[in-house]
Design a protein around this motif. Structure first.
Motif, PDB file in Angstrom:
ATOM      1  N   UNK A  14       0.847  -1.207   0.000  1.00 49.58           N
ATOM      2  CA  UNK A  14       0.000   0.000   0.000  1.00 49.58           C
ATOM      3  C   UNK A  14       0.882   1.256   0.000  1.00 49.58           C
ATOM      4  N   UNK A  15       1.963   1.231   0.778  1.00 47.63           N
ATOM      5  CA  UNK A  15       2.862   2.398   0.815  1.00 47.63           C
ATOM      6  C   UNK A  15       3.367   2.688  -0.594  1.00 47.63           C
ATOM      7  N   UNK A  16       3.822   1.644  -1.300  1.00 48.96           N
ATOM      8  CA  UNK A  16       4.360   1.842  -2.656  1.00 48.96           C
ATOM      9  C   UNK A  16       3.269   2.368  -3.597  1.00 48.96           C
ATOM     10  N   UNK A  17       2.057   1.842  -3.461  1.00 51.52           N
ATOM     11  CA  UNK A  17       0.963   2.285  -4.338  1.00 51.52           C
ATOM     12  C   UNK A  17       0.596   3.750  -4.070  1.00 51.52           C
ATOM     13  N   UNK A  18       0.591   4.130  -2.795  1.00 45.57           N
ATOM     14  CA  UNK A  18       0.256   5.524  -2.463  1.00 45.57           C
ATOM     15  C   UNK A  18       1.375   6.467  -2.924  1.00 45.57           C
ATOM     16  N   UNK A  19       2.610   6.025  -2.737  1.00 47.25           N
ATOM     17  CA  UNK A  19       3.734   6.863  -3.183  1.00 47.25           C
ATOM     18  C   UNK A  19       3.660   7.072  -4.692  1.00 47.25           C
ATOM     19  N   UNK A  20       3.243   6.025  -5.402  1.00 47.49           N
ATOM     20  CA  UNK A  20       3.131   6.139  -6.861  1.00 47.49           C
ATOM     21  C   UNK A  20       2.060   7.163  -7.248  1.00 47.49           C
ATOM     22  N   UNK A  21       1.115   7.397  -6.345  1.00 49.83           N
ATOM     23  CA  UNK A  21       0.074   8.404  -6.615  1.00 49.83           C
ATOM     24  C   UNK A  21       0.486   9.785  -6.107  1.00 49.83           C
ATOM     25  N   UNK A  22       1.695   9.904  -5.615  1.00 46.63           N
ATOM     26  CA  UNK A  22       2.186  11.212  -5.184  1.00 46.63           C
ATOM     27  C   UNK A  22       2.058  11.479  -3.695  1.00 46.63           C
ATOM     28  N   UNK A  56       0.271   6.760   7.753  1.00 51.00           N
ATOM     29  CA  UNK A  56      -0.111   8.156   7.892  1.00 51.00           C
ATOM     30  C   UNK A  56       0.429   8.862   6.656  1.00 51.00           C
ATOM     31  N   UNK A  57      -0.458   9.404   5.837  1.00 52.49           N
ATOM     32  CA  UNK A  57      -0.034   9.888   4.526  1.00 52.49           C
ATOM     33  C   UNK A  57      -0.697  11.208   4.182  1.00 52.49           C
ATOM     34  N   UNK A  58       0.035  12.032   3.402  1.00 53.32           N
ATOM     35  CA  UNK A  58      -0.566  13.278   2.924  1.00 53.32           C
ATOM     36  C   UNK A  58      -0.208  13.450   1.458  1.00 53.32           C
ATOM     37  N   UNK A  59      -1.090  14.174   0.763  1.00 54.53           N
ATOM     38  CA  UNK A  59      -0.844  14.427  -0.659  1.00 54.53           C
ATOM     39  C   UNK A  59      -0.590  15.918  -0.828  1.00 54.53           C
ATOM     40  N   UNK A  60       0.495  16.277  -1.527  1.00 57.73           N
ATOM     41  CA  UNK A  60       0.820  17.710  -1.619  1.00 57.73           C
ATOM     42  C   UNK A  60      -0.241  18.535  -2.346  1.00 57.73           C
ATOM     43  N   UNK A  61      -1.072  17.884  -3.151  1.00 54.99           N
ATOM     44  CA  UNK A  61      -2.023  18.667  -3.964  1.00 54.99           C
ATOM     45  C   UNK A  61      -3.484  18.451  -3.590  1.00 54.99           C
ATOM     46  N   UNK A 107      -9.459  -1.744  -2.897  1.00 56.19           N
ATOM     47  CA  UNK A 107     -10.640  -0.868  -2.966  1.00 56.19           C
ATOM     48  C   UNK A 107     -10.243   0.569  -2.627  1.00 56.19           C
ATOM     49  N   UNK A 108      -9.349   0.725  -1.675  1.00 58.54           N
ATOM     50  CA  UNK A 108      -8.844   2.062  -1.320  1.00 58.54           C
ATOM     51  C   UNK A 108      -8.116   2.686  -2.511  1.00 58.54           C
ATOM     52  N   UNK A 109      -7.209   1.922  -3.090  1.00 57.50           N
ATOM     53  CA  UNK A 109      -6.411   2.439  -4.216  1.00 57.50           C
ATOM     54  C   UNK A 109      -7.338   2.792  -5.382  1.00 57.50           C
TER      55      UNK A 109
END
Ligand SMILES: Cc1ncc(COP(=O)(O)O)c(C=O)c1O
Length: 350
Positions: free
Chosen positions: A276-284, A296-301, A342-344
């Protein structure tokens, strides 16, 4: 408010737990529950216990479970305290060990129940800011205090503090109790229970709600010097003699005996987390390093509250905290591979 209330109730600010939705179809990634069921051996033990004996009170000392925990961690029975979830264990710790003249120290970003217990028991506290990378810096706690408590890994960041850093805090505050709340330790950390025989001021709490998948059973524990445990037993026996029922005692004991199932399910959660970490990182997304069963994750945009609302519309619930420093983060529990997908999918093409 009512005239019948004891005066202090008027000022209580209770903890607000994550939502437990009634809709079964939601993908529930908001309260750090384990996506896999409890050990089948724990379920079998509880089924056997469902009998006429339920008319009798349980063992007030829960000795069967105390011994199972003591064996598991290589400590003595009088170094173990048990309660109705680690929340109850923590409540007794705040009440019995952390109420002193100097303020209690805990991180500014940590388990939001801590300030609630301070309110309940009238304990002054100092919230110590995490550093810029959202890490605990042990040196920040080397000041006069009436006790120290922090989750390790921390919640809701998921970040782990190494055992030598924990030891540094224990050495810097030999006259205070240092409580390490290890609710998530089994997903990538090393327990500080190995230090309890060397540090009489160390108390470690754990729960069966996460790595042992028994959140619904409500069992938590603390391990430390017998003198610390005795204070907790005094409070418990002045509050509720039977915090653990018959099912909880045998179910939790069987869960500790089933190491194979525990190892397997923890491994699955850790593997999913890395994916999941890798998939989220791939989304920025920027994802803090996690040693827990959540990230715990944040998206810059993208605004975090907006993302949480968008996910919810698609039946995926995650946790968002309004607290200023972390208002742009989402805390996402690791689910089954299907739930994670489902999250991704719901995040779509950011
Ligand atoms: C850091 C931390 N400590 C303690 C708890 C309490 O767990 P329980 O009362 O289910 O044992 C939680 C629950 O989410 C937690 O996040």
């Amino acid at each position: 408010m009512s005239k019948f209330w004891s005066p202090f109730v008027k000022n209580l600010v209770p903890y607000v737990p994550g939502e437990q939705p009634k809709l079964a179809k939601l993908v529930k990634l908001n309260t750090n529950e384990n996506p896999y069921g409890p050990s089948p051996k724990a379920l079998a033990a509880m089924q056997t216990e469902l009998n006429d004996n339920l008319r009798l009170y349980p063992d007030p000392n829960s000795d069967l479970l105390k011994q199972a925990v003591a064996r598991y961690y290589g400590v003595q029975g009088n170094q173990v305290f048990l309660g109705n979830g680690s929340d109850e264990v923590l409540a007794h710790i705040f009440h019995g060990l952390l109420q002193h003249d100097q303020p209690l120290l805990f991180p500014d970003i940590s388990y939001s129940f801590y300030p609630v217990y301070c309110g309940l028991y009238g304990i002054a506290f100092d919230a110590v800011p995490l550093d810029e990378q959202f890490q605990i810096n042990p040196a920040d706690y080397a000041k006069p205090n009436g006790g120290i408590i922090f989750p390790n890994p921390n919640a809701p960041t998921g970040c782990l503090l190494a055992l030598d850093a924990v030891e540094q805090m224990l050495k810097a505050s030999p006259d205070s109790v240092v409580v390490v709340d290890e609710a998530y330790i089994d997903f990538g950390g090393e327990t500080a229970i190995t230090l309890v025989d060397r540090y009489p001021n160390l108390l470690v709490t754990q729960t069966l709600s996460k790595s042992r998948s028994l959140a619904g059973l409500r069992v938590g524990l603390a391990v430390g010097h017998p003198d610390l445990i005795e204070a907790l037993e005094r409070i418990k026996n002045s509050f509720n003699s039977y915090p653990l029922d018959r099912l909880a005692i045998v179910g939790a004991a069987a869960a500790f005996e089933d190491r194979e199932y525990f190892d397997k399910t923890c491994r699955l959660v850790i593997e999913s987390r890395e994916k999941v970490v890798a998939q989220l990182q791939a989304k920025g997304f920027e994802v803090l390093p996690s040693a827990a069963n959540f990230i715990f994750a944040r998206h810059p945009k993208h605004d975090a509250a907006g993302l949480a609302a968008k996910l919810r519309e698609q039946g995926v619930i995650v946790r968002h905290f309004k607290q200023e420093r972390i208002a742009q983060f989402l805390r996402i529990t690791i689910g089954t591979p299907e739930q994670n997908q489902a999250l991704i999918d719901a995040l779509g093409d950011l």
